[in-house]
Structures are given as structure tokens and as C-alpha cells.
Scaffold this active site. Structure first.
Site, PDB file in Angstrom:
ATOM      1  CB  THR A 221       5.126  -6.330   2.911  1.00 14.63           C
ATOM      2  OG1 THR A 221       5.587  -5.467   1.898  1.00 14.63           O
ATOM      3  CG2 THR A 221       6.073  -7.493   3.010  1.00 14.63           C
TER       4      THR A 221
ATOM      5  CE1 TYR B  45       8.358  -7.709  -0.932  1.00 21.11           C
ATOM      6  CE2 TYR B  45       5.973  -7.686  -0.776  1.00 21.11           C
ATOM      7  CZ  TYR B  45       7.199  -7.093  -0.554  1.00 21.11           C
ATOM      8  OH  TYR B  45       7.256  -5.863   0.028  1.00 21.11           O
TER       9      TYR B  45
ATOM     10  CG  ASP C 145       6.430   1.163   0.188  1.00 17.29           C
ATOM     11  OD1 ASP C 145       7.262   0.659   0.952  1.00 17.29           O
ATOM     12  OD2 ASP C 145       6.323   0.839  -1.018  1.00 17.29           O
TER      13      ASP C 145
ATOM     14  CE  LYS D 264       9.666   1.108   4.273  1.00 20.98           C
ATOM     15  NZ  LYS D 264       8.906   0.379   3.259  1.00 20.98           N
TER      16      LYS D 264
ATOM     17  CD  GLU E  87      19.398  29.667   5.780  1.00 14.95           C
ATOM     18  OE1 GLU E  87      20.005  30.009   4.751  1.00 14.95           O
ATOM     19  OE2 GLU E  87      19.493  28.526   6.282  1.00 14.95           O
TER      20      GLU E  87
HETATM   21  N1  GLU Z   1       5.334  -1.545  -1.342  1.00 12.71           N
HETATM   22  C1  GLU Z   1       4.744  -2.396  -0.369  1.00 12.71           C
HETATM   23  C2  GLU Z   1       3.728  -1.664   0.488  1.00 12.71           C
HETATM   24  O1  GLU Z   1       3.960  -0.596   0.985  1.00 12.71           O
HETATM   25  C3  GLU Z   1       5.800  -3.026   0.390  1.00 12.71           C
HETATM   26  C4  GLU Z   1       6.268  -2.370   1.636  1.00 12.71           C
HETATM   27  C5  GLU Z   1       5.719  -3.024   2.858  1.00 12.71           C
HETATM   28  O2  GLU Z   1       4.533  -3.186   3.047  1.00 12.71           O
HETATM   29  O3  GLU Z   1       6.569  -3.365   3.668  1.00 12.71           O
HETATM   30  O4  GLU Z   1       2.644  -2.178   0.662  1.00 12.71           O
END
Ligand code: GLU
Length: 353
Positions: free
Chosen positions: A37, A50, A117, A189, A310
């Protein structure tokens, strides 16, 4: 004798002068861009849709005024993908590039731009495979570069600020996002959309990054980088390791399918303390009997998975993930399986890394 002393003195003075010069010069940082992103672009500044990985590293750097005051920054585009498409191939390319460049005394630190991600597992992979104590800092953003209040430019500025900080040396691969400095071992995350998405819920942050100045609180205590035994310099591909998710009535035959499809390791994203239903335990035990390594991790966000709580790991031949979540357990197990090892040895790795 006196001539030799003068000679030695001369060398010492030259060494001191070059050290002083090294301290004076602007640090050099190499940015390896992989996409995400932070390199994303949308048609307007206020839409949620985007395209990830659409902007080049040079365009990203142009959007960060003052970054050139912190360091001489050189960008290299390694890939331009959303991190859902990150691969071990790309990560090995990044690790090898860092390992090659780290030998250059003129390079002071590294920044890797990456999607959020899969940032945590990529950070952990690099933490185990780069061989330098120079700062290696990963950075991303939650908002694309075209958004109102894009978070990428300041994150990138802060990441370079950490990469040039001698205090960042020897702390393993770090992730800088939203003013926080996280250790690769600990971050995860936690929000699909919030700018404050990364937390290190069990161990806390390593420090704070603020407009290029940093405050370090702790050093990660697990093995990493120069102390790591994992060497990918000649590795072509990693063995297949799958993650199977536990839950109410979860289907156990996914474990059998994974074995049939050639997995060498399986990580269970178990419930609670790495638990799974009876059918899954039986399937996992079958997998172990076929020589597949089974790690019990947890779908729960914090805490750790201990041995023989367990389930009788000693009898069943399972490995407990300790503090590593399923995605990081998968990385460690994949690297561990690059050479023949016993389950007990792999268990020890989960305590060390
Ligand atoms: N799916 C994208 C990635 O991991 C968007 C998540 C991001 O970078 O914030 O590159």
C-alpha cells in the site's frame, strides 16, 4: 624501533582520522522496494479501493521532503506486489541483496518497503536469514500514497531515521510503522484497516520513532541475523509447509490432504493453547507417522503454546510453537526443514528464535 613506533603512530592517527570522517559523513541507506500500500495509488484521495504496488520507489522518495537530510538514499526496486503475493523467492532475493550490500562499509543501513498484510512473516524470515548487524528496517503504510493523510511518507522518513541510527544496530530486523519500532519476532497485524495496526502484544515495542529521532526501550532476546544458523545463500526453494485452522467441528481431512499434496510440515492454528478436536489430533498423529512435522500454534492473538499441556506432545510427536503465531511458525518450520532434523531439535528452535 623508534621508526616503527612512529610508523604505528601514523597508522593509528590515520585510522582515527578515517573514523572521524566516517562519523562526519552523511549515512548511506539502501531502500529495497517490494510493493504494498505504501506504493499504492487510487483514483481519488478519499476512496477505500486502490491498486497496491503501483508507485515506484523514486516516486515514493520524492513524496518525503527532508529525507535527503537524514541520509543519502538509494532505491532499488526488487518487486512491486501487494504483500498477499509476497513469495519466499522474492524474500530470498531481498535477503541475498542485503547480505551482498552489507559487506560494503559505505552502506550503513537498509529499509525495505513492503505491504502490511504479510509484513510480520517477511520480517521474521529476514530476521533469520540476513547476516548483518547493520539496521534492517521494514516499513509500509495502511493508506495508499494518493489518500488524504497518507501515512506512508512519515513512516518512510522514520524508517530511514532508524536505519541510520547506530542504536538500531544488532537488534535484528525491525518494523517501523505509525511511530512504533517493532521486533520481527513480536509484531503482528491486528487491524485490517486502522493506521495503528501493528502491535507487539506479548513483548511490547522495541522503541519509538519520532520525526527521525528514536528512543529504544529494549533489545529482542531471540536469536537473529548474525547469530542465526539459517543460510539461504544456496537455497532454490523452501519445503511446503501448510497451516490448518482449528475451530468447532473443523474438518480433519484437510491435514490428510496437506500430507497427500506433499507438505513436509503442518502448522495447526489451534484453538486456545494450540488445541484441536479429536479428529484433527488423530489426523495430525497420522501425519507425524508419515514423517511430516506438526507444530501446534494458536489462532489466539497473545500468550504462548506450551508442550504437554492438554495434549501429550511427547507421545504424539508434536512440536509446540512457544510464542510464534501460525504464520511465523510456518516460516521457522520451512527454514528448519531445509536440513534433516529431529522433532526435538525443531522444538529447541521454537524456543530460540
Ligand atoms: N494487501 C496490500 C499489501 O499487503 C495492502 C495492505 C497494506 O500494504 O497495507 O500489500
Amino acid at each position: 624501533m623508534r621508526a616503527m613506533t612512529r610508523h604505528a603512530l601514523g597508522i593509528a592517527m590515520l585510522a582515527m582520522l578515517s573514523l572521524a570522517h566516517a562519523a562526519d559523513r552523511k549515512p548511506n541507506v539502501v531502500i529495497l522496494a517490494t510493493g504494498g500500500t505504501i506504493a499504492g495509488a487510487a483514483a481519488t484521495g478519499t476512496q477505500s479501493g486502490y491498486t497496491s504496488g503501483a508507485v515506484t520507489i523514486d516516486a515514493m522518495l520524492a513524496a518525503v521532503p527532508g529525507i535527503d537530510k537524514l541520509a543519502t538514499v538509494k532505491g532499488e526496486q526488487i518487486s512491486n506486489v501487494g504483500s498477499q503475493d509476497m513469495s519466499f523467492d522474492i524474500l530470498m532475493k531481498v535477503a541475498r541483496r542485503i547480505n551482498a550490500l552489507a559487506a560494503d562499509p559505505k552502506v550503513d543501513g537498509f529499509v525495505i518497503t513492503h505491504g502490511t498484510d504479510t509484513m510480520e512473516e517477511s520480517a521474521f524470515f529476514l530476521n533469520l536469514t540476513v547476516k548483518t548487524n547493520k539496521p534492517v528496517v521494514m516499513v509500509g503504510s495502511m493508506r495508499p500514497s494518493t489518500a488524504v493523510s497518507a501515512d506512508g511518507p512519515l513512516n518512510l522518513y522514520n524508517a530511514v531515521g532508524v536505519a541510520v541510527d547506530p542504536d538500531a544496530k544488532g537488534r535484528g530486523v525491525l518494523v517501523v510503522m505509525n511511530d512504533r519500532i517493532h521486533a520481527a519476532h513480536s509484531l503482528t497485524k491486528t487491524s485490517t484497516t486502522a493506521v495503528e495496526t501493528f502491535l507487539s502484544p506479548v513483548r511490547g515495542v522495541v522503541g519509538i520513532a519520532s520525526y527521525g529521532k528514536n528512543d529504544f526501550y529494549q533489545s529482542p532476546s531471540w536469536k537473529h541475523t548474525t547469530a542465526s544458523e539459517f543460510d539461504i545463500s544456496k537455497v532454490k526453494s523452501l519445503p511446503r509447509v501448510d497451516i490448518v485452522y482449528g475451530g468447532v467441528d473443523a474438518a480433519a481431512d484437510l491435514i490428510d490432504a496437506s500430507v497427500e499434496r506433499g507438505a513436509k510440515g503442518i502448522v495447526i492454528a489451534g484453538v486456545g493453547n494450540g488445541n484441536m478436536n479429536k479428529a484433527m489430533v488423530d489426523a495430525a498423529a497420522r501425519a507425524v507417522k508419515k514423517g511430516v512435522f506438526v507444530v501446534r500454534s494458536s489462532r489466539v492473538a497473545t500468550g504462548f503454546v506450551g508442550r504437554n499441556v492438554e495434549l501429550d506432545d511427547d507421545k504424539l510427536g508434536f512440536i509446540a510453537s512457544d510464542e510464534l503465531n501460525p504464520q511465523k511458525s510456518r516460516v521457522l518450520l520451512s527454514l528448519a526443514l531445509l536440513k534433516p532434523r529431529k522433532a526435538a531439535d525443531i522444538q529447541a528452535l521454537f524456543g530460540a528464535y
